[in-house]
Design an enzyme around this catalytic site. Structure first.
Site, PDB file in Angstrom:
ATOM      1  N   TRP A  30      -5.968   1.692  -6.900  1.00 47.35           N
ATOM      2  CA  TRP A  30      -5.892   3.157  -7.141  1.00 47.35           C
ATOM      3  C   TRP A  30      -6.676   3.896  -6.017  1.00 47.35           C
ATOM      4  O   TRP A  30      -8.044   3.673  -6.170  1.00 47.35           O
ATOM      5  CB  TRP A  30      -6.791   3.094  -8.563  1.00 47.35           C
ATOM      6  CG  TRP A  30      -6.881   4.394  -9.265  1.00 47.35           C
ATOM      7  CD1 TRP A  30      -7.180   5.448  -8.830  1.00 47.35           C
ATOM      8  CD2 TRP A  30      -6.387   4.695 -10.789  1.00 47.35           C
ATOM      9  NE1 TRP A  30      -7.366   6.396  -9.777  1.00 47.35           N
ATOM     10  CE2 TRP A  30      -6.435   6.220 -10.937  1.00 47.35           C
ATOM     11  CE3 TRP A  30      -5.633   3.905 -11.590  1.00 47.35           C
ATOM     12  CZ2 TRP A  30      -6.291   6.650 -12.138  1.00 47.35           C
ATOM     13  CZ3 TRP A  30      -5.513   4.501 -12.749  1.00 47.35           C
ATOM     14  CH2 TRP A  30      -5.753   5.965 -13.190  1.00 47.35           C
ATOM     15  N   ASP A  31      -5.829   4.807  -5.510  1.00 45.64           N
ATOM     16  CA  ASP A  31      -6.666   5.624  -4.429  1.00 45.64           C
ATOM     17  C   ASP A  31      -6.973   6.849  -4.941  1.00 45.64           C
ATOM     18  O   ASP A  31      -6.469   7.344  -5.653  1.00 45.64           O
ATOM     19  CB  ASP A  31      -5.629   5.507  -3.307  1.00 45.64           C
ATOM     20  CG  ASP A  31      -6.220   5.371  -1.799  1.00 45.64           C
ATOM     21  OD1 ASP A  31      -7.489   5.654  -1.880  1.00 45.64           O
ATOM     22  OD2 ASP A  31      -5.704   5.273  -0.939  1.00 45.64           O
ATOM     23  N   MET A  32      -7.565   7.732  -4.025  1.00 45.04           N
ATOM     24  CA  MET A  32      -7.969   9.253  -4.315  1.00 45.04           C
ATOM     25  C   MET A  32      -8.491   9.729  -3.159  1.00 45.04           C
ATOM     26  O   MET A  32      -9.324   9.408  -2.808  1.00 45.04           O
ATOM     27  CB  MET A  32      -8.981   9.106  -5.333  1.00 45.04           C
ATOM     28  CG  MET A  32      -9.229  10.468  -6.022  1.00 45.04           C
ATOM     29  SD  MET A  32     -10.311  11.642  -4.924  1.00 45.04           S
ATOM     30  CE  MET A  32     -10.531  12.878  -6.381  1.00 45.04           C
ATOM     31  N   ASN A  33      -7.914  10.410  -2.180  1.00 44.14           N
ATOM     32  CA  ASN A  33      -7.885  10.836  -0.903  1.00 44.14           C
ATOM     33  C   ASN A  33      -8.360  12.211  -0.642  1.00 44.14           C
ATOM     34  O   ASN A  33      -8.261  12.670   0.449  1.00 44.14           O
ATOM     35  CB  ASN A  33      -6.676  10.453  -0.054  1.00 44.14           C
ATOM     36  CG  ASN A  33      -6.496   8.999   0.092  1.00 44.14           C
ATOM     37  OD1 ASN A  33      -7.624   8.421   0.498  1.00 44.14           O
ATOM     38  ND2 ASN A  33      -5.556   8.312  -0.219  1.00 44.14           N
ATOM     39  N   ASP A  57     -13.041   2.429   4.513  1.00 47.85           N
ATOM     40  CA  ASP A  57     -11.990   2.280   5.292  1.00 47.85           C
ATOM     41  C   ASP A  57     -12.463   1.645   6.478  1.00 47.85           C
ATOM     42  O   ASP A  57     -11.662   1.456   7.238  1.00 47.85           O
ATOM     43  CB  ASP A  57     -11.376   3.757   5.665  1.00 47.85           C
ATOM     44  CG  ASP A  57     -10.232   4.026   4.436  1.00 47.85           C
ATOM     45  OD1 ASP A  57      -9.890   3.448   3.724  1.00 47.85           O
ATOM     46  OD2 ASP A  57      -9.767   5.212   4.636  1.00 47.85           O
ATOM     47  N   ASP A  98       0.854  -1.382  -0.149  1.00 43.48           N
ATOM     48  CA  ASP A  98       0.080  -0.086   0.085  1.00 43.48           C
ATOM     49  C   ASP A  98       0.929   1.203   0.010  1.00 43.48           C
ATOM     50  O   ASP A  98       2.208   1.186  -0.337  1.00 43.48           O
ATOM     51  CB  ASP A  98      -0.938  -0.122   1.306  1.00 43.48           C
ATOM     52  CG  ASP A  98      -2.342   0.536   0.949  1.00 43.48           C
ATOM     53  OD1 ASP A  98      -2.255   2.029   1.116  1.00 43.48           O
ATOM     54  OD2 ASP A  98      -3.307  -0.118   0.785  1.00 43.48           O
ATOM     55  N   ASP A  99       0.450   2.293   0.308  1.00 40.26           N
ATOM     56  CA  ASP A  99       0.903   3.698   0.355  1.00 40.26           C
ATOM     57  C   ASP A  99       2.317   3.513   0.992  1.00 40.26           C
ATOM     58  O   ASP A  99       2.548   2.602   2.205  1.00 40.26           O
ATOM     59  CB  ASP A  99       0.207   4.785   1.332  1.00 40.26           C
ATOM     60  CG  ASP A  99       0.415   6.114   0.981  1.00 40.26           C
ATOM     61  OD1 ASP A  99       1.314   6.182   0.281  1.00 40.26           O
ATOM     62  OD2 ASP A  99      -0.331   7.156   1.410  1.00 40.26           O
ATOM     63  N   CYS A 142     -10.478   2.910  -5.143  1.00 39.04           N
ATOM     64  CA  CYS A 142     -10.590   3.441  -3.693  1.00 39.04           C
ATOM     65  C   CYS A 142     -10.483   4.805  -3.813  1.00 39.04           C
ATOM     66  O   CYS A 142      -9.839   5.637  -4.384  1.00 39.04           O
ATOM     67  CB  CYS A 142      -9.320   2.646  -3.028  1.00 39.04           C
ATOM     68  SG  CYS A 142      -9.355   3.454  -1.166  1.00 39.04           S
TER      69      CYS A 142
HETATM   70  C1  DGJ Z   1      -6.886   5.588   1.946  1.00 35.10           C
HETATM   71  C2  DGJ Z   1      -7.191   4.194   1.731  1.00 35.10           C
HETATM   72  O1  DGJ Z   1      -8.713   4.079   1.799  1.00 35.10           O
HETATM   73  C3  DGJ Z   1      -6.457   3.189   2.573  1.00 35.10           C
HETATM   74  O2  DGJ Z   1      -6.950   1.827   2.308  1.00 35.10           O
HETATM   75  C4  DGJ Z   1      -5.077   3.423   2.227  1.00 35.10           C
HETATM   76  O3  DGJ Z   1      -4.518   2.857   1.186  1.00 35.10           O
HETATM   77  C5  DGJ Z   1      -4.468   4.923   2.561  1.00 35.10           C
HETATM   78  N1  DGJ Z   1      -5.484   5.773   1.837  1.00 35.10           N
HETATM   79  C6  DGJ Z   1      -3.233   5.053   1.849  1.00 35.10           C
HETATM   80  O4  DGJ Z   1      -2.795   6.179   2.016  1.00 35.10           O
END
Ligand code: DGJ
Length: 747
Positions: free
Chosen positions: A475-478, A546, A364-365, A524
């Protein structure tokens, strides 16, 4: 395949399969009117429009017609200002500066091939036919092409619209919905889903008020707050009865679903791109295509609606390559180690992954340069040479040599102020001139409305993928959008940025998924902030939330299952106390909830795993043994209350039934509880595993399955766990967060 579309001599358009019909007609005035969306109408040529031409004070007559006011006529693509005062499907400003358009029917054609939508995801052809109807405004020389696709095997009609400017003048689109559904004058309830981070998919069911009710996103993602979905239902609707008309958008950005009940009790549902903060300049000869919507009709309640969505999504929307493939069980490094990862530690986790008999390791990250916390380096995508000295390909190779698949995390749409990308291109982020940009998780959003930004990220990801050793990408997006603006567009096109961003995102995702068809992509966005049919058209599954605590997940998985098949969501066994809500649950309950997801795994530290290693190993075997069923089985919500939840998963071959029973808080002297199972073979006998109990299919469906009794008395606590009563009824040790997975086999 039988003919699905019929056009009568009187211009009644009937899209029908053996269970549903969607009917429209052209009125004598040339207005495309809506007639029916519901159970099959077998003789559309005899269909009598319900509309009454009456004198209604305060309702103007449409142009030179007699007693015909659009204010009460059900229509397919209404506009404002020519006697209809409800929200329109299209609102635009013409060369004269006014917003008056008048679209009349021009022609239709039946297409054997479902057209792809330019730059946007859409459902595949499957067993379908498509009707194209052209409406035209003669004064401004603008056409609207409406597309309706009906499937023979699903109770689904998809819709989209295309606006074409044939004139020499510019047109400013201010509101273009993908669909308008004018429903009959009944009392309805509205069912929709939403919440927030780590509590996505909360269920909301309310009476439809007089006036307007809308759900929307202006955050740049479809959002955790509101799913781009709505079901209009009869108030008496349950899981197994009642009429349901559902609408789900195939779009991942700013959307709006508006429902209006007017003075005549007419109900209008509009769904599409959010008109708020949207404006699109349509130059001469240009066209604008709306996202697609999926409409589902059921007259057998919510379960039947869900079965339709599940089958349709899995077979006609999820990428075909992996749609039916059992997912690999996995270990993800996130809750195991967060940013504290190095090549050595990842390899340790990989060896543990192997010894647990899991099938994949996901890094992961934290694997790229300087990424020891969430403050830097997004957008650079160069492996950290200090912590991963051999590089990602070498690590991937070592992991794969252990017999595991290798997965890796990206957040392609983001950068940090502390990154080489941002230092080189400070204007490549969404921003407006002369104002500071707000940050979210220390991040800035890359301006994907600019093709050169998308290209740059494509190149960087391509470099990592091209080693040929990546099996899986998360593939994340936060963060969500703020200061929405682009340095790549002139001032008069800033209203286009959010939608152009989506077109850029979809182009990146499709380029990568086309170039790397064997990489499995997981979607994600801080969990379920973008869990929608747009992203799921490119990626087979989503990290739905999450929230990894099983009790916290009950509502999330229950809500998500209304629309999305289990194959589209992921889960893992989490550490306790849970990192999101601090709850302590048994490994059994963590397993039992995770079981009802398409992809299952584990994310716990080495120490935590070692403590429970034997249990974990045994649960992983059960994950693996049921992996095909989790993807290809049929899921039913048997019931959902605040304190008790019961789910059924029927195996792909329909021989095994998995019944999950969850009790949130223990209650003294609990009532006995039964679950009425669904879709079984009435005459077959089913044996409850680990007992001598036999049930007929008809008993399980109509008289029910006895669920375990949860005893919280000292007496029960003193007795050995899992001891049944004399009839073999399971008694569970009392307390909170208790659960059971009952398995029945057809004999
Ligand atoms: C948010 C994701 O939902 C988590 O599962 C994880 O991948 C973190 N980002 C990593 O920064």
């Amino acid at each position: 395949m039988p003919t699905l579309i019929q056009v009568t001599a009187d211009n009644v358009f009937a899209l029908s399969n053996s269970r549903i019909s969607y009917l429209m007609r052209v009125s004598p005035e040339g207005i495309l009117e809506h007639l029916h969306f519901g159970a099959t109408i077998s003789n559309p040529e005899t269909f009598n429009a319900h509309h009454k031409r009456v004198m209604r004070s305060l309702s103007p007559e449409f142009q030179d017609t007699h007693r015909y006011s659009l204010s009460d006529v059900p229509q397919e693509f209404p506009v404002f200002g020519t006697s209809d005062y409800r929200q329109p499907a299209l609102h635009a400003r013409n060369v004269n500066g006014n917003s008056i358009f008048d679209f009349r029917y021009r022609k239709n054609s039946i297409l054997k091939t479902k057209p792809k939508l330019e730059g946007l995801p859409s459902a595949r052809q499957g067993n379908s036919e498509t009707l194209e109807i052209e409406l035209h405004d003669d004064v401004h020389n603008v056409s609207v092409l409406l597309y309706y696709t009906i499937y023979s095997d699903y109770d689904v009609v998809t819709r989209s619209a295309k606006i074409i400017n044939h004139s020499a003048n510019e047109l400013k689109l201010e509101q273009v919905f993908s669909t308008c559904l004018d429903l009959p004058q009944e009392d309805y309830e509205v069912l929709h889903f939403g919440g927030s981070w780590a509590r996505e998919f909360g269920e909301h069911r309310n009476a439809l008020p007089y006036g307007r009710f809308s759900i929307e996103s202006a955050r740049g993602t479809s959002s955790a707050q509101h799913q781009p979905f709505v079901a209009i239902i009869e108030p008496s609707t349950t899981e197994t009865q009642g009429q349901v008309v559902a609408t789900a958008l195939v779009y991942s950005g700013n959307f709006s679903i508006n429902i209006e009940r007017n003075e005549y009790n007419d109900v209008r549902v509009l769904a599409g791109i959010n008109p708020f903060n949207f404006a699109w300049t349509l130059k001469s000869t240009e066209s604008f295509t709306t996202p697609e919507v999926v409409h589902v009709y059921s007259n057998q309640g919510l379960d039947s609606m869900s079965q339709t969505f599940h089958g349709f999504i899995q077979n006609n929307m999820s990428p075909e390559r992996f749609a039916h493939e059992p997912r690999p069980s996995y270990l993800n490094t996130w809750e195991a180690a967060y940013f504290d990862i190095t090549e050595e530690k990842v390899f340790e986790l990989a060896k543990l992954t192997r010894s647990l008999d899991l099938e994949m390791l996901v890094v992961d990250d934290g694997w790229f340069e300087g990424r020891t916390d969430d403050r830097r380096s997004l957008g650079d995508w160069t492996p950290d040479k200090k912590r991963f000295s051999s590089g990602i390909p070498a690590l991937a190779k070592k992991v794969k040599d252990l017999g595991l698949k290798f997965g890796i995390w990206f957040e392609p749409e983001m950068t940090n102020a502390d990154s080489q990308l941002f230092r080189d291109h400070p204007d490549w982020i969404l921003h407006v001139p002369n104002r500071k940009s707000s940050t979210g998780r220390n991040q800035l959003t890359l301006d994907f409305s600019r093709p050169e930004v998308v290209d740059n990220i494509f190149q960087k990801m391509d470099t990592v993928f091209s080693c040929g050793l990546i099996d899986y990408v998360k593939w994340d997006m936060n963060r969500t959008f703020t200061e929405l603006g682009s340095a790549g567009l002139p001032a008069n096109q800033q209203g286009e940025v959010a939608h152009r961003y989506m077109l850029g995102l979809y182009s990146l995702v499709s380029r990568l998924t086309e170039k790397y068809p064997d990489i499995f992509f997981e979607n994600c966005a801080s969990g379920g902030n973008r869990h929608d049919l747009g992203m799921l058209s490119y990626m087979n599954q989503s990290w739905v939330s999450d929230m990894s605590d099983p009790i916290g997940r009950l509502a999330i998985q229950n809500g998500a299952s209304h629309i999305y098949p289990l194959s589209t969501y992921t889960s893992y066994l989490c550490p306790v106390p849970n990192h999101q809500n601090g709850r302590v649950t048994s490994m059994e309950t963590r397993f039992n909830v995770a079981f009802f997801c398409g992809n299952r795994g584990l994310s716990m530290s080495i120490d935590d795993i070692e403590k429970d290693k034997d249990d974990i190993k045994q649960y992983i075997q059960q994950f693996k043994a049921s992996a095909n069923d989790a993807v290809n089985g049929a899921f039913h919500r048997l019931y959902y209350t605040q304190n008790q939840v019961c789910w059924q998963l029927s195996s792909a071959d329909e021989k095994t039934l998995y019944i999950g029973y969850f009790v949130v808080l223990g209650e003294p002297n609990m009532k006995f509880k039964r679950a009425y199972l669904r879709n079984l073979d009435s005459d077959a006998m089913y044996k409850l595993q680990d007992s001598e109990r036999l049930y007929s299919g008809s008993q399980l469906m109509h008289a029910g399955l006895d669920l375990p009794y949860v005893s919280v008395t000292q007496d029960a606590l003193a007795s050995p766990s899992r001891v049944g009563d004399e009839q073999g009824l399971q008694v569970l040790d009392g307390g909170d967060f208790v659960s059971s997975l009952l398995v029945l086999e057809k004999v």
